[in-house]
Motif scaffolding. Structure first.
Motif, PDB file in Angstrom:
ATOM      1  N   TYR A 155       0.839  -1.207   0.000  1.00 52.36           N
ATOM      2  CA  TYR A 155       0.000   0.000   0.000  1.00 52.36           C
ATOM      3  C   TYR A 155       0.875   1.258   0.000  1.00 52.36           C
ATOM      4  N   ASN A 205      -3.153  -2.405  -0.651  1.00 48.56           N
ATOM      5  CA  ASN A 205      -4.405  -1.684  -0.873  1.00 48.56           C
ATOM      6  C   ASN A 205      -4.221  -0.568  -1.897  1.00 48.56           C
ATOM      7  N   SER A 224     -11.636  -0.273   1.194  1.00 49.05           N
ATOM      8  CA  SER A 224     -11.129  -1.255   2.151  1.00 49.05           C
ATOM      9  C   SER A 224     -11.715  -1.017   3.534  1.00 49.05           C
ATOM     10  N   ILE A 283      -5.773  -8.866   2.299  1.00 46.96           N
ATOM     11  CA  ILE A 283      -6.024  -7.713   1.423  1.00 46.96           C
ATOM     12  C   ILE A 283      -6.672  -8.244   0.149  1.00 46.96           C
TER      13      ILE A 283
END
Length: 812
Positions: free
Chosen positions: A653, A674, A680, A741
């Motif tokens: 991320y 992400n 999320s 994730i």
């Protein structure tokens, strides 16, 4: 990859004569070597392909297990006996016996010398064992079911019944063997059941009638009141509709929708001396855990206070008194962080203000630990460990070892540990399932001192101490090397450990503590001569908020200051504590990252610390990385036009976000990260079995506020909103079975980059999850592609077909 390995200790024989060490190679972990610690420390031999476990049997034998096979090895005589095509093996180190259940349902028991003691036929199911000193089987002879103790030199018949014996099990402390007897052998129907309770040491038997029974109930038994009582919890799983799911906004147990069943618990107390059964009127309470004394049971309704602002729920805790039959409110326990004392008269827990509370259940008094004279906020303390007498409670912390006196209501810091990070090594742990989490009992073994690992964080040095009667004695002196695994003999006069550093090959060391004498038993990777010449520099810098941070700068092998080198920056959070780790080349490294291979291939590798602040996770990571790069920007031997950035998971991320905001990198590699943190935030996470917004509010993302209070903050920290600003090629990867994730977060970022005609390649592995596995074909593929990616963009090695299909014009 097949020459160098990291050693890790698996076991130490009771008198300190032998040690088993797993060799973790770049490709595999299937070799375990046994060393003799005496004299010069000779190699006794290897154990190959037994991955389940190794247990010392006495001081001169080791027993190895794996699915469908086992091996006994007498280290003194070097006699080995292998057993193949077996159903189950069991070794009992305290009883000094082991057993083999073969495919014909015959169990054979052997002594610690590997000599056969006896065999029994017609075994039903698998043995029930505590893996220390007790092992039980059921044998069916015509119409009779017989329970045998097969842990000793002769089989001992424990119980015989004409009824079917169902759910043979041990209580949590392993002092009782319990069998459920039902009258009918039709397992699909309910019937009348009785409990047969056998004391494993005394052999006494009592029976209890528990009424209606269904085979699909899953009972467990917790001992309390010095073993005079058992709390029986029988659980029924009620299947939910398979054609429709109903999710309620006021439901604090959403996991039931994921599991597909509602859970109903029934609690009863069994008196082990008489067999008397007492039902507990649970009412709305769904969870009950005995404290350990003769009268108090902790009760709460799981999910009642859970709105998933944190992963673990707060619990409105009550206490049921078995003597009065009444419930009394205790407190709100924060995130189920509650610990039981050995005798069960005290508990300690975190309240909603994040303070530790010591509750005396016998008097009803509660004390909040907040010792201002020590300058201590009690929330910093963790893992309370009770002495056997309940007299003292030891707390680990990052600022020292603290001891609380339950009789004096005083908290003291052990002076020698001040400002050091503390971990207690010889604590015993019992876990009690409680709602979405668990309660814990941490205790010190009877009459043992406190054995402490103490770390000086600034210098990254570790020492080992023994605390007895509040006096400290050093067991191992302070070292800047990393102790990766350590074992002590029972009297703490001898130890064996593995010591390493970035430029120090791992050594297996035996230490006679009484003589302060250390002997190197084995040194691994003797063929690796280059590592000793490697260079690591600790870079110190501050972020824009003035927070002091560190970065680890690894120099390329054969470094020459008048040359320019490319650099790979790997990010996560705080990584500087890994400065004293030895590295090997191979698949047993984090996904898509091999520090040593990069260094040996002529790369600088930089690991900057990242902390999060009021800007939000992504912007804070960008700030820290920019500050870390600024700290080394004037070094002429680092080619600032050839710097790559990589990360996995949370680091993925961060890499995604920095790629949308930075012009300092020539290429990026991001895994399982992400892309849209708003999506999320409002997703259901199938790995944690909960909505995922807790991870942002009170978890790893450390966002300063919920989404509703600062929506712009979340939008500003979402990489997908800035996909058009990425100005360097990026390689993305994900496993399509990732439940941590969601893999489509990676697909979303890929689509966003593709929409804006960015140079992006995405690797999706259909059969892998959050990682690809070290030695899977997918893991090997990713390992190779990672190096090809960096060589292509940072070293201009352009003959890589799978990259050229993206980078060369008209490749499709």
């Amino acid at each position: 990859m097949d020459q160098n390995y990291k050693p890790f200790i698996l076991g130490f024989s009771e008198k300190g004569k032998y040690v088993t060490v797993q060799k973790r190679y770049g490709r595999s972990n299937d070799t375990i070597t046994v060393f003799d610690t005496k004299g010069k420390g000779r190699t006794v031999g290897d154990i190959i392909n037994y991955k389940v476990g190794q247990v010392f049997l006495g001081d001169d034998a080791v027993f190895s297990t794996d699915p469908n096979k086992a091996e006994y090895w007498n280290l003194k005589t070097n006699r080995r006996q292998r057993y193949d095509n077996i159903k189950r093996s069991c070794v009992l180190p305290e009883a000094r016996t082991y057993s083999i259940l073969d495919s014909d349902n015959t169990i054979t028991v052997y002594n610690h010398l590997g000599l056969k003691l006896y065999s029994l036929n017609d075994v039903v199911g698998n043995p029930v064992t505590d893996y220390l000193k007790n092992n039980y089987i059921i044998i069916k002879k015509r119409e009779l079911y017989e329970i045998y103790d097969v842990s000793k030199e002769q089989p001992q018949k424990v119980y015989v019944s004409r009824n079917m014996l169902d759910h043979l099990m041990l209580s949590d402390a392993k002092n009782y063997l319990i069998a459920v007897e039902i009258e009918s052998e039709n397992k699909g129907s309910a019937g009348i059941a009785k409990l047969t309770v056998v004391h494993t040491a005394k052999g006494t038997v009592v029976k209890s009638s528990i009424g209606g029974w269904n085979h699909y109930e899953n009972p467990n038994f917790i001992e309390f009141d010095n073993g005079s009582s058992l709390l029986m919890n029988s659980t029924q799983m009620i299947p939910k509709s398979k054609t429709m799911e109903i999710w309620y906004g006021n439901d604090g147990d959403l996991n039931r929708n994921q599991s597909g069943s509602d859970r109903i618990n029934r609690y009863r107390v069994i008196k082990t001396n008489s067999g008397v059964v007492q039902d507990i009127p649970a009412g709305d309470f769904t969870n009950m855990i005995p404290t350990g004394n003769d009268r108090h049971i902790l009760t709460f309704k799981s999910g009642a206070l859970q709105n998933y602002e944190s992963l673990w729920e707060n619990a409105d805790m009550n206490v049921y008194d078995l003597k009065t039959g009444k419930f009394a409110k205790l407190d709100i326990v924060k995130m189920l962080e509650l610990y039981l004392s050995k005798k069960g008269n005290f508990i300690t827990y975190k309240n909603v203000d994040n303070n530790w509370v010591i509750a005396d259940l016998m008097t009803g008094k509660k004390n909040i630990i907040s010792h201002q004279s020590l300058g201590l906020y009690s929330g910093n303390m963790r893992n309370p460990v009770f002495t056997n007498s309940d007299q003292d409670i030891y707390f680990e912390s990052k600022i020292g070892l603290f001891v609380y006196s339950t009789s004096l209501n005083t908290l003291k810091l052990i002076p020698e540990t001040e400002n050091k990070e503390i971990k207690i090594l010889n604590r015993t742990r019992e876990i009690f399932d409680a709602g979405s989490g668990a309660f814990t009992r941490l205790t010190l073994p009877y009459k043992e001192p406190v054995i402490v690992e103490m770390t000086e964080k600034e210098e990254n040095k570790t020492s080992y101490l023994k605390l007895k009667n509040y006096k400290i004695k050093k067991l191992l002196p302070s070292t800047g090397n990393k102790i990766t695994s350590i074992y002590f003999t029972q009297n703490f006069n001898q130890s064996v450990y593995v010591e390493e550093n970035y430029t120090v090959r791992p050594k297996l060391i035996f230490r006679d503590i009484t003589k302060s004498k250390a002997t190197v038993i084995s040194e691994s990777n003797l063929n690796d001569h280059r590592s000793q010449l490697f260079k690591l520099e600790v870079i110190r810098y501050t972020n824009s908020e003035g927070k002091p941070l560190k970065g680890l700068l690894y120099y390329p092998a054969g470094f020459e200051p008048d040359k320019k080198y490319p650099m790979v920056v790997r990010i996560y959070q705080v990584q500087s504590k890994t400065s004293n780790e030895f590295h090997i080349v191979g698949y047993n490294n984090p996904p898509a990252y091999d520090l040593k291979r990069l260094v040996e291939s002529g790369y600088f590798v930089y690991l900057p610390d990242i902390v999060f602040g009021k800007k939000g996770t992504g912007l804070s990571a960008l700030d820290c990385v920019n500050s870390a790069l600024d700290a080394i920007q004037h070094r002429p031997y680092i080619n600032t036009d050839k710097i790559g950035l990589t990360g996995h998971s949370h680091g993925g991320y961060e890499t995604n976000f920095i790629a949308t905001h930075s012009t300092r990198f020539a290429a990026y590699l991001s895994g399982a990260g992400n892309s849209d943190i708003v999506r999320s935030y409002f997703s259901y996470n199938y790995n944690f079995h909960s909505p995922f917004y807790w991870q942002f509010e009170n978890g790893q993302y450390e966002m300063p506020s919920p989404f509703s209070e600062n929506k712009e903050l979340y939008f500003r920290n979402s990489p997908i909103h800035y996909a058009e600003k990425v100005n360097a090629p990026i390689l993305l990867w994900a496993g399509k079975k990732d439940r941590n994730i969601a893999w489509d977060q990676v697909m979303e970022f890929f689509i966003g980059l593709k929409r804006h005609r960015k140079n992006v390649i995405a690797l999706f592995y259909p059969n892998q999850g959050h990682t690809t596995g070290n030695t899977t074909c997918e893991g090997k593929d990713l390992y190779q592609k990672n190096m090809e990616w960096w060589d292509y963009f940072l070293k201009d090695k352009k003959e890589v077909p799978w990259i050229n299909k993206q980078m060369k014009k008209d490749a499709f």
